[in-house]
Design a protein around this motif. Structure first.
Motif, PDB file in Angstrom:
ATOM      1  N   LEU A 142      65.837 -48.034  54.868  1.00 46.34           N
ATOM      2  CA  LEU A 142      65.987 -49.289  54.130  1.00 46.34           C
ATOM      3  C   LEU A 142      65.888 -49.137  52.617  1.00 46.34           C
ATOM      4  CD1 LEU A 142      63.884 -51.671  56.416  1.00 46.34           C
ATOM      5  CD2 LEU A 142      66.363 -51.349  56.382  1.00 46.34           C
ATOM      6  N   SER A 143      65.575 -47.969  52.114  1.00 48.98           N
ATOM      7  CA  SER A 143      65.387 -47.790  50.668  1.00 48.98           C
ATOM      8  C   SER A 143      66.462 -46.861  50.110  1.00 48.98           C
ATOM      9  CB  SER A 143      63.999 -47.204  50.384  1.00 48.98           C
ATOM     10  OG  SER A 143      63.850 -45.939  51.013  1.00 48.98           O
ATOM     11  N   GLY A 144      66.712 -47.033  48.810  1.00 49.89           N
ATOM     12  CA  GLY A 144      67.629 -46.136  48.107  1.00 49.89           C
ATOM     13  C   GLY A 144      69.083 -46.265  48.521  1.00 49.89           C
ATOM     14  N   ARG A 145      69.541 -47.463  48.880  1.00 56.16           N
ATOM     15  CA  ARG A 145      70.916 -47.634  49.327  1.00 56.16           C
ATOM     16  C   ARG A 145      71.840 -47.944  48.140  1.00 56.16           C
ATOM     17  NH1 ARG A 145      70.831 -47.403  54.689  1.00 56.16           N
ATOM     18  NH2 ARG A 145      73.118 -47.576  54.618  1.00 56.16           N
ATOM     19  N   THR A 146      73.075 -47.463  48.228  1.00 57.75           N
ATOM     20  CA  THR A 146      74.075 -47.696  47.188  1.00 57.75           C
ATOM     21  C   THR A 146      75.356 -48.222  47.831  1.00 57.75           C
ATOM     22  OG1 THR A 146      74.852 -45.395  47.328  1.00 57.75           O
ATOM     23  CG2 THR A 146      73.167 -45.899  45.678  1.00 57.75           C
ATOM     24  N   CYS A 147      76.140 -48.945  47.019  1.00 55.20           N
ATOM     25  CA  CYS A 147      77.379 -49.542  47.527  1.00 55.20           C
ATOM     26  C   CYS A 147      78.393 -49.608  46.386  1.00 55.20           C
ATOM     27  CB  CYS A 147      77.105 -50.943  48.076  1.00 55.20           C
ATOM     28  SG  CYS A 147      78.561 -51.808  48.725  1.00 55.20           S
ATOM     29  N   ARG A 148      79.644 -49.426  46.737  1.00 55.00           N
ATOM     30  CA  ARG A 148      80.730 -49.627  45.773  1.00 55.00           C
ATOM     31  C   ARG A 148      81.655 -50.705  46.310  1.00 55.00           C
ATOM     32  NH1 ARG A 148      84.490 -44.144  46.447  1.00 55.00           N
ATOM     33  NH2 ARG A 148      84.969 -44.437  48.674  1.00 55.00           N
ATOM     34  N   LEU A 149      82.007 -51.629  45.458  1.00 52.65           N
ATOM     35  CA  LEU A 149      82.883 -52.731  45.859  1.00 52.65           C
ATOM     36  C   LEU A 149      84.343 -52.312  45.706  1.00 52.65           C
ATOM     37  CD1 LEU A 149      81.073 -55.806  44.265  1.00 52.65           C
ATOM     38  CD2 LEU A 149      80.860 -54.888  46.581  1.00 52.65           C
ATOM     39  N   LEU A 150      85.154 -52.680  46.694  1.00 50.86           N
ATOM     40  CA  LEU A 150      86.567 -52.319  46.690  1.00 50.86           C
ATOM     41  C   LEU A 150      87.412 -53.588  46.692  1.00 50.86           C
ATOM     42  CD1 LEU A 150      86.570 -49.419  49.320  1.00 50.86           C
ATOM     43  CD2 LEU A 150      86.349 -49.270  46.841  1.00 50.86           C
ATOM     44  N   TYR A 151      88.233 -53.730  45.658  1.00 51.92           N
ATOM     45  CA  TYR A 151      89.191 -54.818  45.530  1.00 51.92           C
ATOM     46  C   TYR A 151      90.227 -54.372  44.513  1.00 51.92           C
ATOM     47  CZ  TYR A 151      86.071 -55.663  41.585  1.00 51.92           C
ATOM     48  OH  TYR A 151      85.291 -55.495  40.472  1.00 51.92           O
ATOM     49  N   GLN A 152      91.247 -55.145  44.321  1.00 55.55           N
ATOM     50  CA  GLN A 152      92.297 -54.754  43.385  1.00 55.55           C
ATOM     51  C   GLN A 152      91.733 -54.659  41.967  1.00 55.55           C
ATOM     52  OE1 GLN A 152      95.633 -57.391  43.334  1.00 55.55           O
ATOM     53  NE2 GLN A 152      96.851 -56.118  41.975  1.00 55.55           N
ATOM     54  N   GLY A 153      91.821 -53.478  41.385  1.00 58.77           N
ATOM     55  CA  GLY A 153      91.290 -53.253  40.050  1.00 58.77           C
ATOM     56  C   GLY A 153      89.830 -52.870  40.014  1.00 58.77           C
ATOM     57  N   SER A 154      89.232 -52.578  41.160  1.00 58.77           N
ATOM     58  CA  SER A 154      87.817 -52.221  41.206  1.00 58.77           C
ATOM     59  C   SER A 154      87.567 -50.877  40.530  1.00 58.77           C
ATOM     60  CB  SER A 154      87.346 -52.158  42.661  1.00 58.77           C
ATOM     61  OG  SER A 154      86.095 -51.528  42.765  1.00 58.77           O
ATOM     62  N   PRO A 155      86.465 -50.738  39.759  1.00 62.12           N
ATOM     63  CA  PRO A 155      86.145 -49.439  39.138  1.00 62.12           C
ATOM     64  C   PRO A 155      85.668 -48.408  40.151  1.00 62.12           C
ATOM     65  CG  PRO A 155      84.426 -51.036  38.659  1.00 62.12           C
ATOM     66  CD  PRO A 155      85.538 -51.796  39.327  1.00 62.12           C
ATOM     67  N   LYS A 156      85.341 -48.833  41.378  1.00 61.33           N
ATOM     68  CA  LYS A 156      84.924 -47.929  42.457  1.00 61.33           C
ATOM     69  C   LYS A 156      83.728 -47.079  42.045  1.00 61.33           C
ATOM     70  CE  LYS A 156      89.573 -47.738  44.414  1.00 61.33           C
ATOM     71  NZ  LYS A 156      90.714 -46.890  44.856  1.00 61.33           N
ATOM     72  N   ILE A 157      82.684 -47.781  41.593  1.00 57.98           N
ATOM     73  CA  ILE A 157      81.461 -47.121  41.144  1.00 57.98           C
ATOM     74  C   ILE A 157      80.349 -47.452  42.131  1.00 57.98           C
ATOM     75  CG2 ILE A 157      79.778 -46.929  39.277  1.00 57.98           C
ATOM     76  CD1 ILE A 157      81.964 -47.839  37.360  1.00 57.98           C
ATOM     77  N   PHE A 158      79.631 -46.424  42.582  1.00 52.14           N
ATOM     78  CA  PHE A 158      78.479 -46.651  43.448  1.00 52.14           C
ATOM     79  C   PHE A 158      77.316 -47.170  42.607  1.00 52.14           C
ATOM     80  CE2 PHE A 158      80.751 -43.719  46.255  1.00 52.14           C
ATOM     81  CZ  PHE A 158      80.591 -44.366  47.478  1.00 52.14           C
ATOM     82  N   ALA A 159      76.692 -48.230  43.081  1.00 50.39           N
ATOM     83  CA  ALA A 159      75.572 -48.837  42.366  1.00 50.39           C
ATOM     84  C   ALA A 159      74.440 -49.098  43.346  1.00 50.39           C
ATOM     85  CB  ALA A 159      76.003 -50.143  41.699  1.00 50.39           C
ATOM     86  N   PRO A 160      73.182 -48.947  42.899  1.00 47.63           N
ATOM     87  CA  PRO A 160      72.048 -49.258  43.783  1.00 47.63           C
ATOM     88  C   PRO A 160      72.009 -50.747  44.098  1.00 47.63           C
ATOM     89  CG  PRO A 160      71.284 -48.798  41.548  1.00 47.63           C
ATOM     90  CD  PRO A 160      72.737 -48.464  41.573  1.00 47.63           C
ATOM     91  N   VAL A 161      71.723 -51.089  45.341  1.00 43.44           N
ATOM     92  CA  VAL A 161      71.723 -52.481  45.772  1.00 43.44           C
ATOM     93  C   VAL A 161      70.492 -52.749  46.617  1.00 43.44           C
ATOM     94  CG1 VAL A 161      74.228 -52.746  45.703  1.00 43.44           C
ATOM     95  CG2 VAL A 161      73.136 -51.911  47.791  1.00 43.44           C
ATOM     96  N   SER A 162      70.118 -54.029  46.653  1.00 42.58           N
ATOM     97  CA  SER A 162      69.036 -54.496  47.518  1.00 42.58           C
ATOM     98  C   SER A 162      69.678 -55.239  48.679  1.00 42.58           C
ATOM     99  CB  SER A 162      68.093 -55.430  46.747  1.00 42.58           C
ATOM    100  OG  SER A 162      67.149 -56.011  47.608  1.00 42.58           O
ATOM    101  N   VAL A 163      69.601 -54.647  49.875  1.00 49.34           N
ATOM    102  CA  VAL A 163      70.332 -55.197  51.011  1.00 49.34           C
ATOM    103  C   VAL A 163      69.432 -55.642  52.153  1.00 49.34           C
ATOM    104  CG1 VAL A 163      72.396 -53.867  50.519  1.00 49.34           C
ATOM    105  CG2 VAL A 163      70.639 -52.880  51.971  1.00 49.34           C
ATOM    106  N   GLY A 164      68.119 -55.495  52.042  1.00 58.45           N
ATOM    107  CA  GLY A 164      67.268 -55.793  53.184  1.00 58.45           C
ATOM    108  C   GLY A 164      67.579 -54.816  54.290  1.00 58.45           C
TER     109      GLY A 164
END
Length: 537
Positions: free
Chosen positions: A299-321
């Motif tokens: 549950l800790s240290g998770r990262t996500c990158r958002l994908l959509y048209q024009g997305s920079p495709k960068i992994f960023a730390p997130v709080s997801v529960g």
């Protein structure tokens, strides 16, 4: 087709060289018409051949091709002029809160850890869909199934140390977030008009399914689950929850008591799980330390990158529960919110994942309202300690009546957090439409409409003398993935709920729908399914 294309190109070049020769121009036009007519015929023949050879698995692909889908919208938010600003605005909306950083500790193997076995990996892969969309690793489940079939020691050697050390590495905690627009919104200038579908790495899901099986068994053995908790648990489905509610309401009514139920929905769901609090619950119940350690790491240290048209495709730390789409997330959430359950005298607290139902009974409906208000206050207080709250706009109230009652439904409302919630004549809970008198007519009217919509969509693929054969589109009731089987599933959804509350032992209810005595138990999909028109005959 190639000959027609060469003929057309040759005629076109000749007409361009001799621009003043009308015969060449006419020849080029005729060649063009023949060429594009052949293309149109080839497409039509290919589509007809595809439909004629359709299987129960590919017929829904054909339906998707025929219906099509609208193009995805591009997120455009005020104040976000660059791709990075837009990406940050969407991340802050989808994953609010401070992200939990990775654990900084020296890992040591746990002496009392159960060793990972090949059979566990085989069972986890057997439950993995080969068509499931992969995450950042871009590796489908079919690859891991083949790897395990050819060289079963590879996956075992990779996952066994993670289980022994109670750790989920950072490389497996990366995810892709597909940003999709919500249909029917009046405007799309706010992040709330979009939703995100999180795709996890397929290799990570193998380990998560293994740990889900282990945590599920331990949760039952250690008393982490309330007896009235359903959902995400083996052997407890939505039909168990709705049938339990129906049975309890009828039982209380037989004691000449007035019964009311308040339906609640947890706001945010999985995003509210606090890793430290959850691990504290597991540790307090004596759960094996390696499972507690793995849960904290997962549950800790998770990262996500958002994908959509024009997305920079960068992994960023997130709080997801608990991460969306993970096989173990629903179980961890169920364990986390089990503390919200409390006893109601002559009543019931029933829940299915994040949907709660508080049932109270007394001599009057107004007395039920007072009981439900106290229970809600107690539930809200417990939820505050867990960081969980309830969505008032999604809250619904129903006052149950017996079949013999002839008077109007009680109008007594309930006041919660400054809002007035009035009783409804129809309430949809877990996909089943309840009415105060437990009538099956509203539920099957809506389910019948859905089944008819599925029938019409399949029927569009079967024009006369071509396309999908009728025996593939309509008949095949004994194939669990056939179209008619899917329509039967749609129509008979939550069959056990109305089976136990059938008004009589006859063949039809008062609403004209088939009763339990004339319909096989279609909720258990391995059984042979019967088409609706056969079941009601």
């Amino acid at each position: 087709m190639s000959i027609l294309r060469r003929t057309y190109n040759s005629a076109l070049r000749s007409s361009k060289r001799e621009r003043h020769d009308p015969s060449l121009l006419a020849s080029a036009r005729a060649a063009r018409a023949s060429y594009f007519k052949a293309i149109k015929k080839a497409k039509r023949d290919h589509w007809s051949a595809f439909l004629a050879a359709a299987t129960p698995q590919t017929v829904w692909t054909a339906k998707r091709f025929a219906v099509g889908r609208p193009p995805a919208r591009f997120p455009e938010l005020p104040g976000a002029s660059t791709p990075e600003e837009l990406n940050k605005a969407l991340l802050d909306h989808f994953f609010p809160g401070e992200p939990a950083g990775p654990r900084e500790t020296i890992l040591l193997p746990f002496a009392d850890c159960q060793a990972l076995e090949r059979e566990e990996i085989s069972r986890a892969l057997a439950r993995s869909s080969p068509s499931s969309a992969p995450g950042p690793d871009m590796t489908p489940n079919s690859v891991w199934k083949r790897v395990h079939r050819v060289a079963p020691h590879i996956i075992l050697d990779l996952l066994a140390p993670l289980v022994a050390y109670g750790s989920h590495p950072l490389t497996l905690k990366k995810a892709d977030g597909i940003v999709l627009d919500k249909r029917g919104k009046p405007s799309y200038d706010s992040p709330s008009s979009f939703r995100v579908i999180v795709l996890l790495q397929t290799f990570s899901k193998i380990l998560e399914r293994i740990m889900n099986s282990r945590v599920s068994w331990v949760a039952r053995a250690c008393g982490l689950l309330d007896q009235h908790k359903c959902g995400s648990l083996v052997g407890l489905s939505a039909s168990d929850a709705t049938t339990t509610l129906t049975h309890e309401v009828r039982t209380l009514q037989m004691a000449q008591r007035k019964v009311s139920t308040l339906f609640l929905d947890i706001k945010g769901g999985f995003d509210n799980v606090n890793a430290s609090s959850l691990c504290g619950m597991l540790k307090a119940k004596g759960v094996n330390p390696y499972l507690v350690s793995w849960t904290r790491s997962f549950l800790s240290g998770r990262t996500c990158r958002l994908l959509y048209q024009g997305s920079p495709k960068i992994f960023a730390p997130v709080s997801v529960g608990t991460p969306q789409g993970s096989p173990v997330s629903p179980l961890l959430f169920v364990v986390y919110v089990s503390r919200l359950h409390s006893e109601i005298p002559m009543g019931l607290t029933l829940s299915y994942v994040d949907d709660f139902g508080l049932t109270a009974s007394s001599a009057s409906y107004r007395r039920n309202i007072q009981i439900l208000q106290r229970q809600y206050a107690r539930l809200k207080s417990k939820g505050a300690r867990l960081g969980v709250s309830f969505s008032i706009p999604k809250t619904e109230l129903i006052h149950w009546q017996t079949n013999r009652a002839r008077g109007p439904i009680s109008p007594a409302p309930i006041h919660l957090d400054g809002s007035v919630i009035r009783p409804k004549s129809e309430v949809r809970w877990l996909g089943y439409w309840f009415t105060p008198s437990m009538s099956t007519t509203p539920h099957f009217t809506k389910r019948s409409a859905n089944a008819q919509a599925a029938f019409v969509a399949i029927k569009r693929l079967s024009p006369p003398a071509m396309g999908l054969p009728s025996f593939r589109a309509i008949v095949s009731p004994h194939r669990s993935s056939s179209p008619s089987s899917a329509m039967a599933r749609t129509f008979f959804y939550l069959h056990p709920t109305w089976k136990g509350s059938s008004p009589s032992s006859g063949t039809r209810s008062r609403g004209g729908q088939p009763t339990a005595s004339s319909v096989p138990p279609l909720i258990f999909w391995p059984s042979r399914l019967v088409s609706p028109h056969l079941a009601s005959s």
